[in-house]
Scaffold this motif. Structure first.
Motif, PDB file in Angstrom:
ATOM      1  N   ASN A  56      60.301  55.512  49.247  1.00  7.95           N
ATOM      2  CA  ASN A  56      59.678  57.418  48.597  1.00  7.95           C
ATOM      3  C   ASN A  56      58.931  57.992  48.729  1.00  7.95           C
ATOM      4  N   THR A  57      57.446  57.711  49.163  1.00 11.77           N
ATOM      5  CA  THR A  57      56.237  58.389  49.316  1.00 11.77           C
ATOM      6  C   THR A  57      55.472  59.620  47.949  1.00 11.77           C
ATOM      7  N   ILE A  58      55.867  59.891  47.253  1.00  8.03           N
ATOM      8  CA  ILE A  58      55.012  61.189  46.172  1.00  8.03           C
ATOM      9  C   ILE A  58      54.358  60.060  46.103  1.00  8.03           C
ATOM     10  N   ASP A  59      54.841  58.611  45.355  1.00  2.87           N
ATOM     11  CA  ASP A  59      53.475  57.929  44.683  1.00  2.87           C
ATOM     12  C   ASP A  59      52.358  57.745  45.910  1.00  2.87           C
ATOM     13  N   ALA A  60      52.265  57.836  46.828  1.00  3.41           N
ATOM     14  CA  ALA A  60      51.415  57.495  47.694  1.00  3.41           C
ATOM     15  C   ALA A  60      51.105  59.123  47.846  1.00  3.41           C
ATOM     16  N   HIS A  61      51.603  59.996  47.675  1.00  5.11           N
ATOM     17  CA  HIS A  61      51.150  61.820  47.727  1.00  5.11           C
ATOM     18  C   HIS A  61      50.215  61.897  46.784  1.00  5.11           C
ATOM     19  N   ARG A  62      51.304  61.558  45.824  1.00  4.71           N
ATOM     20  CA  ARG A  62      50.107  62.034  44.739  1.00  4.71           C
ATOM     21  C   ARG A  62      48.593  60.829  44.242  1.00  4.71           C
ATOM     22  N   LEU A  63      48.016  59.387  45.104  1.00  2.09           N
ATOM     23  CA  LEU A  63      47.429  58.500  45.442  1.00  2.09           C
ATOM     24  C   LEU A  63      46.721  59.341  45.891  1.00  2.09           C
ATOM     25  N   GLY A  64      46.854  60.114  46.464  1.00  2.00           N
ATOM     26  CA  GLY A  64      46.250  61.444  47.300  1.00  2.00           C
ATOM     27  C   GLY A  64      45.506  62.919  47.453  1.00  2.00           C
ATOM     28  N   HIS A  65      46.879  62.943  46.253  1.00  4.83           N
ATOM     29  CA  HIS A  65      46.212  64.322  45.452  1.00  4.83           C
ATOM     30  C   HIS A  65      44.632  63.835  44.677  1.00  4.83           C
ATOM     31  N   LEU A  66      44.490  62.338  43.717  1.00  8.55           N
ATOM     32  CA  LEU A  66      43.765  62.057  43.167  1.00  8.55           C
ATOM     33  C   LEU A  66      42.887  61.612  43.896  1.00  8.55           C
ATOM     34  N   ALA A  67      42.567  61.569  44.831  1.00  8.59           N
ATOM     35  CA  ALA A  67      41.767  60.632  45.983  1.00  8.59           C
ATOM     36  C   ALA A  67      41.276  61.916  46.054  1.00  8.59           C
ATOM     37  N   ASP A  68      41.299  63.009  46.185  1.00 10.22           N
ATOM     38  CA  ASP A  68      41.326  64.391  47.030  1.00 10.22           C
ATOM     39  C   ASP A  68      40.468  64.783  45.822  1.00 10.22           C
ATOM     40  N   HIS A  82      37.956  64.012  44.179  1.00  7.43           N
ATOM     41  CA  HIS A  82      37.162  62.691  44.540  1.00  7.43           C
ATOM     42  C   HIS A  82      36.784  63.004  45.983  1.00  7.43           C
ATOM     43  N   GLY A  83      37.000  63.982  46.545  1.00  3.13           N
ATOM     44  CA  GLY A  83      36.690  63.983  47.913  1.00  3.13           C
ATOM     45  C   GLY A  83      36.459  63.087  49.169  1.00  3.13           C
ATOM     46  N   LEU A  84      37.636  62.053  48.615  1.00  9.29           N
ATOM     47  CA  LEU A  84      37.903  60.869  50.038  1.00  9.29           C
ATOM     48  C   LEU A  84      40.171  61.111  50.508  1.00  9.29           C
ATOM     49  N   GLY A  85      39.841  62.259  49.651  1.00 14.36           N
ATOM     50  CA  GLY A  85      41.478  63.008  50.434  1.00 14.36           C
ATOM     51  C   GLY A  85      41.592  62.261  51.934  1.00 14.36           C
ATOM     52  N   ASP A  86      40.888  63.018  52.765  1.00 13.16           N
ATOM     53  CA  ASP A  86      41.205  62.137  53.868  1.00 13.16           C
ATOM     54  C   ASP A  86      41.021  60.604  54.306  1.00 13.16           C
ATOM     55  N   ARG A  87      40.027  60.382  53.522  1.00 17.02           N
ATOM     56  CA  ARG A  87      40.105  58.773  53.750  1.00 17.02           C
ATOM     57  C   ARG A  87      41.111  58.126  53.119  1.00 17.02           C
ATOM     58  N   MET A  88      41.849  58.805  52.444  1.00 19.39           N
ATOM     59  CA  MET A  88      42.872  58.150  52.097  1.00 19.39           C
ATOM     60  C   MET A  88      44.605  58.664  53.053  1.00 19.39           C
ATOM     61  N   HIS A  89      44.216  59.216  53.459  1.00 19.34           N
ATOM     62  CA  HIS A  89      45.621  59.553  53.771  1.00 19.34           C
ATOM     63  C   HIS A  89      45.342  58.737  54.952  1.00 19.34           C
ATOM     64  N   GLU A  90      43.643  58.155  55.584  1.00 22.32           N
ATOM     65  CA  GLU A  90      43.679  57.448  57.261  1.00 22.32           C
ATOM     66  C   GLU A  90      44.403  55.793  56.384  1.00 22.32           C
ATOM     67  N   ARG A  91      43.724  55.904  55.087  1.00 18.08           N
ATOM     68  CA  ARG A  91      44.042  54.715  55.074  1.00 18.08           C
ATOM     69  C   ARG A  91      45.992  54.254  54.733  1.00 18.08           C
ATOM     70  N   LEU A  92      46.321  55.149  54.126  1.00 27.35           N
ATOM     71  CA  LEU A  92      48.120  54.648  53.967  1.00 27.35           C
ATOM     72  C   LEU A  92      48.850  54.649  55.145  1.00 27.35           C
ATOM     73  N   LEU A  93      48.262  56.254  56.324  1.00 27.26           N
ATOM     74  CA  LEU A  93      48.948  55.524  57.480  1.00 27.26           C
ATOM     75  C   LEU A  93      48.804  54.719  58.046  1.00 27.26           C
ATOM     76  N   ARG A  94      47.398  54.011  58.276  1.00 27.43           N
ATOM     77  CA  ARG A  94      47.457  52.241  58.667  1.00 27.43           C
ATOM     78  C   ARG A  94      48.008  51.536  57.720  1.00 27.43           C
ATOM     79  N   ALA A  95      48.198  51.792  56.348  1.00 31.30           N
ATOM     80  CA  ALA A  95      48.875  50.421  55.803  1.00 31.30           C
ATOM     81  C   ALA A  95      50.560  50.326  56.198  1.00 31.30           C
ATOM     82  N   HIS A  96      51.062  51.634  56.155  1.00 30.62           N
ATOM     83  CA  HIS A  96      52.551  51.352  56.728  1.00 30.62           C
ATOM     84  C   HIS A  96      52.957  51.554  58.243  1.00 30.62           C
TER      85      HIS A  96
END
Length: 227
Positions: free
Chosen positions: A108-120, A122-136
């Protein structure tokens, strides 16, 4: 989740709904980036990422090999599933991505998405989404594991303490659900789903040429605001 490359009211806005476990989303991201590299007004583009869950009913805490789930959903023999996975991986490779879907773990990806919102925040939403895609998709990481998410978040610059506090509670869960609802209002039934200039919808991982045409059309229609 909204991550902007620019904070300019005259920019052409692109809203993207995506899930961090979606192989087509990473391919679509790369194809859009290829189109933007050729787009004459790329400096006037503002990108916003939004959460979407392909399977919000997947129980939290349940981890299963993606290959196993694909076999169940398609009711196909292992050889056919491997052929399907290989086809998607080949398309990803053409975009410079090295998928390892046979080792991917569905969660279930809700926690990963919650992390994405937190990263955003800090202005890091794009980098966080990229990192999570690559990780999975490329590294076989388990993207609902707290320690894994902390490590991935800190890699892109999100403070560790904030990540742990966020994941210990339900912060940003409402924002994830709000993203999902907004995508549905735009007509998104799957991802990736792109909305250009709040007017033009592009569904799926279309070719870079298709994205480029859509960018030019949306920009031309928004020309008075971009001049």
């Amino acid at each position: 989740m909204a991550d902007s490359l620019l904070q300019d009211e005259s920019a052409l806005r692109i809203d993207i709904w995506s899930d961090v476990v979606c192989p087509w989303c990473y391919i679509g991201k790369r194809r859009l980036e290829s189109a933007l590299a050729r787009f004459e007004h790329a400096d006037d583009v503002e990108v916003h990422w939004h959460s979407f869950q392909l399977d919000p009913s997947h129980p939290r805490g349940l981890r299963r090999p993606t290959f196993e789930i694909l076999a169940e959903k398609t009711d196909a023999p292992p050889a056919q599933v491997r052929a399907m996975v290989r086809q998607v991986s080949d398309l990803a490779a053409a975009e410079g991505l090295s998928y390892d879907l046979e080792h991917a773990v569905s969660v279930n990806t809700i926690d990963a998405h919650r992390l994405g919102h937190l990263a955003d925040k800090h202005g890091l939403g794009d980098r966080m989404h990229e990192r999570l895609l690559r990780a999975h998709l490329c590294e076989g990481e388990t993207v609902d594991d707290v320690d894994t998410l902390v490590r991935l978040g800190t890699e892109v610059g999100v403070p560790e303490g904030e990540i742990r506090r966020t994941l210990a509670g339900e912060a940003y869960a409402d924002a994830v659900r709000a993203d999902f609802a907004e995508g549905r209002r735009y007509g998104a039934t799957g991802v990736p789903f792109f909305v250009l200039g709040r007017a033009y919808g592009v569904s799926g991982a279309q070719s870079a040429d298709t994205f480029l045409t859509a960018l030019r059309t949306a920009y031309a229609d928004a020309a008075p605001a971009n001049r």
